[in-house]
Design a protein around this motif. Structure first.
Motif, PDB file in Angstrom:
ATOM      1  N   UNK B 138       0.844  -1.209   0.000  1.00 58.30           N
ATOM      2  CA  UNK B 138       0.000   0.000   0.000  1.00 58.30           C
ATOM      3  C   UNK B 138       0.875   1.254   0.000  1.00 58.30           C
ATOM      4  N   UNK B 139       1.977   1.200   0.763  1.00 54.59           N
ATOM      5  CA  UNK B 139       2.879   2.368   0.795  1.00 54.59           C
ATOM      6  C   UNK B 139       3.509   2.594  -0.575  1.00 54.59           C
ATOM      7  N   UNK B 140       3.819   1.458  -1.228  1.00 56.49           N
ATOM      8  CA  UNK B 140       4.404   1.553  -2.578  1.00 56.49           C
ATOM      9  C   UNK B 140       3.392   2.202  -3.533  1.00 56.49           C
ATOM     10  N   UNK B 141       2.125   1.819  -3.366  1.00 57.44           N
ATOM     11  CA  UNK B 141       1.075   2.424  -4.190  1.00 57.44           C
ATOM     12  C   UNK B 141       1.024   3.926  -3.924  1.00 57.44           C
ATOM     13  N   UNK B 142       1.116   4.312  -2.654  1.00 58.90           N
ATOM     14  CA  UNK B 142       1.065   5.726  -2.283  1.00 58.90           C
ATOM     15  C   UNK B 142       2.173   6.520  -2.967  1.00 58.90           C
ATOM     16  N   UNK B 143       3.319   5.863  -3.152  1.00 63.62           N
ATOM     17  CA  UNK B 143       4.441   6.561  -3.793  1.00 63.62           C
ATOM     18  C   UNK B 143       4.200   6.765  -5.287  1.00 63.62           C
ATOM     19  N   UNK B 144       3.242   5.998  -5.841  1.00 71.98           N
ATOM     20  CA  UNK B 144       2.920   6.177  -7.268  1.00 71.98           C
ATOM     21  C   UNK B 144       2.107   7.451  -7.508  1.00 71.98           C
ATOM     22  N   UNK B 289      -2.190  19.449   0.143  1.00 67.94           N
ATOM     23  CA  UNK B 289      -3.074  18.453   0.748  1.00 67.94           C
ATOM     24  C   UNK B 289      -2.877  17.024   0.248  1.00 67.94           C
ATOM     25  N   UNK B 290      -2.112  16.857  -0.838  1.00 63.65           N
ATOM     26  CA  UNK B 290      -1.972  15.493  -1.384  1.00 63.65           C
ATOM     27  C   UNK B 290      -1.348  14.520  -0.381  1.00 63.65           C
ATOM     28  N   UNK B 291      -0.331  14.918   0.404  1.00 64.23           N
ATOM     29  CA  UNK B 291       0.222  13.939   1.355  1.00 64.23           C
ATOM     30  C   UNK B 291      -0.836  13.426   2.336  1.00 64.23           C
TER      31      UNK B 291
END
Lengths: 173, 589
Positions: B138-144, B289-291
């Motif tokens: 999920x964290x990897x997805x967040x980095x996308x 706000x994206x983070x």
């Protein structure tokens, strides 16, 4: 201490009153306790059989103690066998499905690869172990044990006061 | 003769019953504890964070299970609980327990609280193959998700710091030049290896020898045919080389054509490198706000992935890591059956929960969950959650029946206490206070659509007291933002799991963009022009020689191949003409 206990149980089993078949049966049943994960329902049944059947109890404890380290060492093999049976044998899936959906059977943890693999291997080696150890015990008693009994050291030890004192504490040792 | 020993040892029945009695006594004494620890372990494995139970009571005769003081730690935040429950009272099926299956007909959960604080870190260390590995995914997805940084110039706007090595166009052009060079060398080597002049010379000599030959010179005619074959082979190889050259040139040309697009990207990159402030509200909104939005979507995706792992569709055997023990754990394989009990099934749950408010006691709400199961295809219906109350609408649907894989959750809450938001790149925290929040997340196979919105009429600003005064532009940004007292934030993710797109809009980004443009518009425009010309200069330094090299290669490639091709064609024609003359057109064996 553990080694002394083990030697003691070996001597106890080999020199017990039981016939070679009783010692071998105890040893074979004890091997199931040693080779499969102990806290499984099938081991309760095996333990009950050891108590109820007229097999050598010291033999069973010896089988357990001797094969317990082997069980740990062979866990990867048991795991592989279990995976093969549970996951890679489509023909067996209906059997496992039926067992998994019937009362009590799932409590045996048969669906665990290590439990099933170790139990399958132990059962496969049950009869060879029984016959092999029966032959071994019989041979031991007619050859080594007899020579041991005739040896001067044995006679000296059994004649000593210390041994007599020990027999008072352990009359069937 | 010794007597055969009896089969049974009847005197062992007593000790055996004694052992059985001891086991039963131990079970009565420790069953609750064993079950509590098993539930904690299983729960922790599923959630990916510590699950703790203060008290558990199992009444098998009545089929009742009571849990008090349930705490589920957050797998994402160190000192936060996802959930706390005062009491869970469940009516459980006793017969399914004999199949090692948990069927809960009715569950009443009281005093649920979300997002509470805890004193110890409840996260678990990652274990391969465990739920914790989903956390990494999920964290990897967040980095996308593309999250730009808030660029506010820290002084006089300057563009002198563009490093050519950081421009992709420069690197690409250098690589293309090297490739053009090596291609040219390779083609020349291959051409030399074909030994066209030697073949042409040998064929020409044969033509001369054939001029005085007759039909009876069988050996000479055979040699002539071999020479024709050799010429044809060389011609074929030359044709293959020509195809190779053409495709190589095409690849180089397409690479060169891609340099223009790379130049545009380089300009955007250079703009980031020199930290020119952006006036694009979308970009500013994403930076602010994206983070925070990404973190929420990432968490929702994680829970959806957990649901998919523990509620998979289909009836195929399922393997999962076995119990922890001294011996190897192995795998536990489950074999679900259509008309059997699911491994876990919660028919109905009545949930009563509270949510904090800005002032006064927390507000109490109620919800209903139905059909939560580890085997959706055995149950045959989706899992549904619904909660409605004044100012609250919440619902969730997990549909994994028949391989459908649709997960969605939606909630809209008004008049609740909203958590504070830190604004990246600025020493400011935004406290929305009391307001409304909406969250939606839908995952259909790998298509994702999610939104998070916040509305507040009375936001409060707090400045980080430890932060320095900042640059002029930063102070300007702070002044603009702290003047805004209302928040309307809308964030959205769409696309697929592999290619998500995040958009953020808010009244704050528009206000900040307008404020920055008014104060810095001309200066930034001039800096942009200067930056563009600097990028063009650096890029042209590399692309101009490349274009010259490409032109030279293209113009040289024609004669390089056409000359030997013509020579070979001519000598082949001469040879065949001579052979036809001697044989009269008859094909000799």
């Amino acid at each position: 201490m553990l080694v002394i206990k083990l030697i003691q149980s070996i001597v106890k089993a080999l020199h017990s009153e039981g016939t070679p078949a009783q010692v071998a049966a105890g040893l074979a049943l004890g091997s199931i306790l040693g080779l499969t994960p102990l806290l499984s329902l099938h081991n309760a049944v095996v333990f009950a059989l050891i108590l109820l059947l007229n097999v050598s109890f010291p033999g069973a404890m010896l089988g357990w103690a001797l094969l317990l380290p082997l069980g740990f060492a062979l866990d990867p093999v048991f795991d592989a066998v279990g995976r093969r049976l549970l996951l890679d044998s489509p023909a067996l899936v209906p059997l496992w499905t039926a067992l998994d959906n019937m009362p009590v059977a799932p409590l045996t943890n048969f669906n665990n690869t290590v439990v099933l693999g170790s139990l399958a291997c132990t059962l496969a080696f049950f009869l060879p172990l029984f016959f092999g150890s029966r032959w071994g015990v019989a041979r031991y008693r007619t050859t080594v044990a007899e020579r041991l009994r005739r040896s001067a050291l044995y006679k000296a030890v059994t004649a000593s006061k210390l041994y007599n004192l020990y027999r008072l504490v352990h009359p069937e040792g | 003769m010794t007597a055969k020993p009896a089969l049974f040892r009847w005197r062992a029945v007593g000790p055996l019953l004694l052992v059985l009695g001891v086991v039963v006594a131990l079970w009565v004494l420790f069953a609750d504890r064993i079950l509590r620890e098993s539930l904690e372990e299983a729960g922790s494995a599923i959630v990916g964070a510590r699950v703790e139970i203060r008290y558990l009571d199992l009444d098998l005769a009545e089929g009742r299970l009571t849990v008090r003081g349930l705490t589920v730690a957050s797998p994402h935040e160190a000192l936060e609980n996802v959930l706390e429950a005062d009491e869970l009272a469940a009516e459980i099926g006793v017969l399914p327990l004999l199949e090692k299956k948990i069927v809960i007909d009715r569950l009443a959960a009281n005093g649920l609280r979300f997002g509470t604080a805890r004193s110890t870190d409840g996260r678990l260390p990652p274990r391969p193959g465990d739920t914790t590995s989903l956390l990494g995914e999920a964290q990897q997805w967040g980095r996308r998700l593309e999250i730009p940084a808030l660029e506010l110039a820290a002084g006089v706007l300057g563009v002198g710091g563009v490093d050519p090595s950081q421009l992709a166009t420069v690197r690409d052009a250098q690589a293309l030049r090297a490739r053009a060079d090596s291609s040219r060398r390779a083609w020349e080597t291959t051409l030399a290896g074909l030994a066209v002049p030697a073949t042409v010379d040998s064929a020409s000599a044969m033509v001369r020898r054939l001029q005085g030959a007759r039909l009876t010179d069988v050996q000479l005619l055979a040699q002539a045919r071999r020479t024709v074959d050799q010429v044809k082979r060389t011609t074929d190889r030359l044709a293959a080389l020509e195809r190779d050259v053409k495709s190589g040139l095409r690849a180089l040309e397409s690479g060169a054509a891609g340099l223009d697009a790379a130049r545009q990207r380089d300009f955007a990159r250079a703009r980031e490198l020199v930290r020119l402030p952006s006036f694009d509200p979308l970009r500013i909104g994403a930076a602010l706000f994206a983070p925070a939005a990404a973190r929420r979507f990432e968490q929702a995706l994680y829970y959806a992935a957990v649901a998919r792992r523990y509620m998979p569709p289909g009836l195929k055997p399922r393997a999962q890591p076995g119990p922890r023990r001294v011996r190897r754990s192995g795998l536990d394989v489950r074999f679900p059956r259509e008309r059997g009990y699911p491994g876990f099934f919660l028919r109905t749950a009545e949930l009563s929960f509270t949510l904090a408010r800005d002032s006064g006691p927390p507000a109490a709400y109620a919800g209903r969950l139905t059909g939560l199961t580890s085997d959706p295809d055995v149950y045959g219906q989706p899992t549904v959650f619904a909660a409605t109350a004044p100012a609250v609408r919440a619902g969730a649907l997990l549909d994994h029946v028949g391989n459908r894989l649709r997960d969605s959750i939606g909630a809209a809450l008004a008049d609740v206490r909203l958590p504070a938001l830190r604004l990246p790149g600025l020493p400011l925290a935004l406290d929305p206070g009391q307001g409304g929040v909406s969250f939606g997340f839908a995952l259909a196979r790998d298509s994702i659509r999610a939104q998070w919105g916040v509305h507040s009429e009375a936001i409060r600003w707090t400045r980080d007291s430890a932060a320095g005064p900042g640059s002029d532009v930063e102070r300007l940004a702070e002044r603009v933002l702290t003047g805004v007292k209302r928040l309307d934030l809308a964030t959205e993710v769409s696309g697929t799991i592999a290619r998500p797109r995040l958009t953020v809009t808010s009244n704050l980004d528009r206000a900040l963009a307008d404020g920055l443009r008014a104060a810095l518009g001309d200066e930034v425009a001039a800096a942009e022009r200067k930056l563009r010309s600097e990028v063009d200069r650096l890029v042209d330094e590399q692309t101009a020689p490349l274009r010259a090299q490409m032109a030279s290669l293209t113009s040289a490639a024609g004669p390089l191949l056409s000359q030997p091709q013509a020579q070979l064609a001519r000598v082949q024609q001469d040879l065949e003409q001579q052979l036809r003359r001697i044989t009269g057109g008859i094909r000799l064996p």
